[in-house]
Design an enzyme around this catalytic site. Structure first.
Site, PDB file in Angstrom:
ATOM      1  N   HIS A  19       0.821  -1.218   0.000  1.00 54.05           N
ATOM      2  CA  HIS A  19       0.000   0.000   0.000  1.00 54.05           C
ATOM      3  C   HIS A  19       0.852   1.264   0.000  1.00 54.05           C
ATOM      4  O   HIS A  19       0.421   2.305  -0.514  1.00 54.05           O
ATOM      5  CB  HIS A  19      -0.976  -0.022   1.191  1.00 54.05           C
ATOM      6  CG  HIS A  19      -2.040  -1.072   1.039  1.00 54.05           C
ATOM      7  ND1 HIS A  19      -2.657  -1.691   2.103  1.00 54.05           N
ATOM      8  CD2 HIS A  19      -2.590  -1.625  -0.077  1.00 54.05           C
ATOM      9  CE1 HIS A  19      -3.538  -2.574   1.644  1.00 54.05           C
ATOM     10  NE2 HIS A  19      -3.518  -2.546   0.335  1.00 54.05           N
ATOM     11  N   HIS A  42      -8.535  -6.955  -8.076  1.00 59.53           N
ATOM     12  CA  HIS A  42      -8.847  -7.794  -6.906  1.00 59.53           C
ATOM     13  C   HIS A  42      -8.963  -6.842  -5.713  1.00 59.53           C
ATOM     14  O   HIS A  42      -8.016  -6.694  -4.931  1.00 59.53           O
ATOM     15  CB  HIS A  42      -7.749  -8.818  -6.656  1.00 59.53           C
ATOM     16  CG  HIS A  42      -7.548  -9.789  -7.778  1.00 59.53           C
ATOM     17  ND1 HIS A  42      -6.977  -9.428  -8.972  1.00 59.53           N
ATOM     18  CD2 HIS A  42      -7.839 -11.124  -7.878  1.00 59.53           C
ATOM     19  CE1 HIS A  42      -6.937 -10.497  -9.763  1.00 59.53           C
ATOM     20  NE2 HIS A  42      -7.460 -11.535  -9.129  1.00 59.53           N
ATOM     21  N   GLU A 131     -14.375  -7.333  -7.463  1.00 61.56           N
ATOM     22  CA  GLU A 131     -14.232  -8.221  -6.305  1.00 61.56           C
ATOM     23  C   GLU A 131     -15.230  -9.360  -6.469  1.00 61.56           C
ATOM     24  O   GLU A 131     -16.418  -9.136  -6.624  1.00 61.56           O
ATOM     25  CB  GLU A 131     -14.480  -7.454  -5.000  1.00 61.56           C
ATOM     26  CG  GLU A 131     -14.545  -8.320  -3.750  1.00 61.56           C
ATOM     27  CD  GLU A 131     -13.361  -9.281  -3.570  1.00 61.56           C
ATOM     28  OE1 GLU A 131     -12.209  -8.838  -3.682  1.00 61.56           O
ATOM     29  OE2 GLU A 131     -13.613 -10.486  -3.340  1.00 61.56           O
ATOM     30  N   GLY A 157     -11.910  -9.877 -12.230  1.00 64.74           N
ATOM     31  CA  GLY A 157     -11.129  -8.705 -12.635  1.00 64.74           C
ATOM     32  C   GLY A 157     -10.102  -9.013 -13.707  1.00 64.74           C
ATOM     33  O   GLY A 157      -9.821  -8.175 -14.565  1.00 64.74           O
ATOM     34  N   ASP A 177      -3.836  -7.696  -7.588  1.00 67.63           N
ATOM     35  CA  ASP A 177      -3.477  -8.147  -6.231  1.00 67.63           C
ATOM     36  C   ASP A 177      -4.260  -9.417  -5.880  1.00 67.63           C
ATOM     37  O   ASP A 177      -5.089  -9.417  -4.978  1.00 67.63           O
ATOM     38  CB  ASP A 177      -3.808  -7.001  -5.259  1.00 67.63           C
ATOM     39  CG  ASP A 177      -3.411  -7.319  -3.825  1.00 67.63           C
ATOM     40  OD1 ASP A 177      -2.568  -8.212  -3.624  1.00 67.63           O
ATOM     41  OD2 ASP A 177      -3.945  -6.654  -2.911  1.00 67.63           O
TER      42      ASP A 177
HETATM   43  N1  SAM Z   1      -6.371  -5.401  -3.140  1.00 64.67           N
HETATM   44  C1  SAM Z   1      -6.902  -5.547  -1.802  1.00 64.67           C
HETATM   45  C2  SAM Z   1      -6.201  -4.552  -0.904  1.00 64.67           C
HETATM   46  O1  SAM Z   1      -5.033  -4.231  -1.180  1.00 64.67           O
HETATM   47  O2  SAM Z   1      -6.811  -4.078   0.050  1.00 64.67           O
HETATM   48  C3  SAM Z   1      -6.750  -6.932  -1.278  1.00 64.67           C
HETATM   49  C4  SAM Z   1      -7.215  -7.985  -2.211  1.00 64.67           C
HETATM   50  S1  SAM Z   1      -7.073  -9.642  -1.647  1.00 64.67           S
HETATM   51  C5  SAM Z   1      -5.377  -9.950  -1.666  1.00 64.67           C
HETATM   52  C6  SAM Z   1      -7.625 -10.502  -3.080  1.00 64.67           C
HETATM   53  C7  SAM Z   1      -9.119 -10.394  -3.302  1.00 64.67           C
HETATM   54  O3  SAM Z   1      -9.401 -10.835  -4.630  1.00 64.67           O
HETATM   55  C8  SAM Z   1      -9.968 -11.254  -2.398  1.00 64.67           C
HETATM   56  O4  SAM Z   1     -10.897 -10.428  -1.745  1.00 64.67           O
HETATM   57  C9  SAM Z   1     -10.664 -12.256  -3.337  1.00 64.67           C
HETATM   58  O5  SAM Z   1     -12.004 -12.514  -2.939  1.00 64.67           O
HETATM   59  C10 SAM Z   1     -10.652 -11.520  -4.645  1.00 64.67           C
HETATM   60  N2  SAM Z   1     -10.632 -12.314  -5.885  1.00 64.67           N
HETATM   61  C11 SAM Z   1     -10.045 -13.520  -6.096  1.00 64.67           C
HETATM   62  N3  SAM Z   1     -10.100 -13.827  -7.420  1.00 64.67           N
HETATM   63  C12 SAM Z   1     -10.697 -12.766  -8.040  1.00 64.67           C
HETATM   64  C13 SAM Z   1     -10.992 -12.461  -9.387  1.00 64.67           C
HETATM   65  N4  SAM Z   1     -10.678 -13.304 -10.386  1.00 64.67           N
HETATM   66  N5  SAM Z   1     -11.586 -11.276  -9.685  1.00 64.67           N
HETATM   67  C14 SAM Z   1     -11.921 -10.411  -8.693  1.00 64.67           C
HETATM   68  N6  SAM Z   1     -11.664 -10.646  -7.374  1.00 64.67           N
HETATM   69  C15 SAM Z   1     -11.046 -11.807  -7.068  1.00 64.67           C
END
Ligand code: SAM
Length: 297
Positions: A19, A42, A131, A157, A177
């Site tokens: 971040h 993500h 998400e 995404g 991410d």
């Molecule tokens: N980027 C966020 C942050 O920095 O606060 C954290 C994201 S976390 C590491 C990854 C997220 O991606 C999870 O909430 C998961 O549910 C979601 N996710 C997993 N595969 C995904 C996809 N193909 N498209 C969108 N979201 C996805």
């Protein structure tokens, strides 16, 4: 069905580094008047209450953002903090992130990537957040409700990304991410990046990935990302990692890394100056590699 919940890890050391760099890059784009696009493939839940629910179970944030707020107490949210404490004014790398903590940290509410973007986008900028987890999507949608700069979708995404490139603004940051819960992510990401660079070669791309011990599932794929994706045609890239001290045997995560394509030209000096202290604060080793003009064979 996805089971990963970012709330368990919100504000941990990996989040702090990721971040910090994200906020630095968004702040850099915002220095020029023309609009830019932010795409968060993500996005997670948006904000995390550290004293409740999943985040309060392992309290990973105690070895992450908590240490940062002790070092820069001027950003602590609590009323009554001393007025002349260090708020990070002399820390170009950390300042944009610290500013986001100040606004987002109300009741130990840690800002995830979409809220960091919310703090740094201007009225002319636009954001697309994706998400897939229904509960995290609902929380994110609620948090960003009413902000017309943001579009929030419960969609994949990685699949949606290429349809958004190049963005109409012709400037943009793409933040990827994943949780890597879906093991396909490792094989998909190089292909997605290749396609994205074909469509939008000048974009600023930020990819997060875990560094995995040798017996972990996915270790070879994560190593491939750490090698900088041989075969990807880029003008300038940087791989920045923070790692636990000690050996790499066995299973599990020993660190995390950011693969940055087209990083801001100001990032190198800022990392040279401040990353050693940040890594040491978090009790981690660090490594930064820069590469110019890598052309696919
Ligand atoms: N980027 C966020 C942050 O920095 O606060 C954290 C994201 S976390 C590491 C990854 C997220 O991606 C999870 O909430 C998961 O549910 C979601 N996710 C997993 N595969 C995904 C996809 N193909 N498209 C969108 N979201 C996805």
């Amino acid at each position: 069905m996805l089971s990963y919940r970012h709330a368990f890890h919100a504000g941990n050391a990996a989040d702090v580094v990721k971040h910090t760099v994200l906020a630095f890059c968004l702040d850099y784009l915002a220095k020029k008047e023309t609009a830019f696009a932010y795409i968060d493939t993500h996005a997670g839940a948006g904000a995390y209450n550290l004293e409740e629910g999943y985040a309060s179970q392992n309290r990973e944030w105690e070895s992450g953002v908590s240490l940062v707020l002790k070092k820069f107490p001027g950003n602590a949210p609590l009323a009554g903090r001393p007025r002349d404490t260090d708020g990070g004014e002399n820390s170009p790398l950390m300042a944009p992130y610290l500013a986001c903590l100040k606004t987002g940290f109300g009741a130990l509410r840690y800002p995830g990537s979409p809220l960091i973007a919310k703090g740094l986008l201007r009225k002319q900028d636009r954001a697309h957040c994706f998400e897939l987890h229904p509960a995290d999507f609902a929380a994110l949608d609620h948090t960003l409700k009413g902000d017309t700069r943001f579009s929030v979708q419960c969609e994949d995404g990685l699949s949606a990304l290429k349809g958004l490139l190049p963005p109409p603004q012709k400037r943009g940051l793409i933040f990827i991410d994943p949780s890597y819960e879906i093991k396909d992510d490792y094989t998909k990401i190089p292909l997605v990046l290749e396609e994205c660079l074909r469509r939008f070669p000048g974009g600023l791309y930020l990819l997060w990935f875990p560094l995995l011990r040798q017996d972990s599932p996915g270790a070879a794929a994560s190593r491939n990302l750490d090698l900088g994706l041989p075969g990807l045609d880029t003008k300038r890239r940087c791989i920045l990692s923070v790692q636990q001290k000690g050996d790499r045997l066995g299973r599990g995560l020993y660190g995390s890394a950011l693969f940055i394509i087209n990083p801001p030209w100001t990032l190198k000096a800022a990392l040279d100056r401040e990353l050693p202290a940040l890594a040491s604060l978090l009790g981690l080793d660090r490594d930064v590699r820069w590469e110019e003009h890598r052309v696919a064979k």
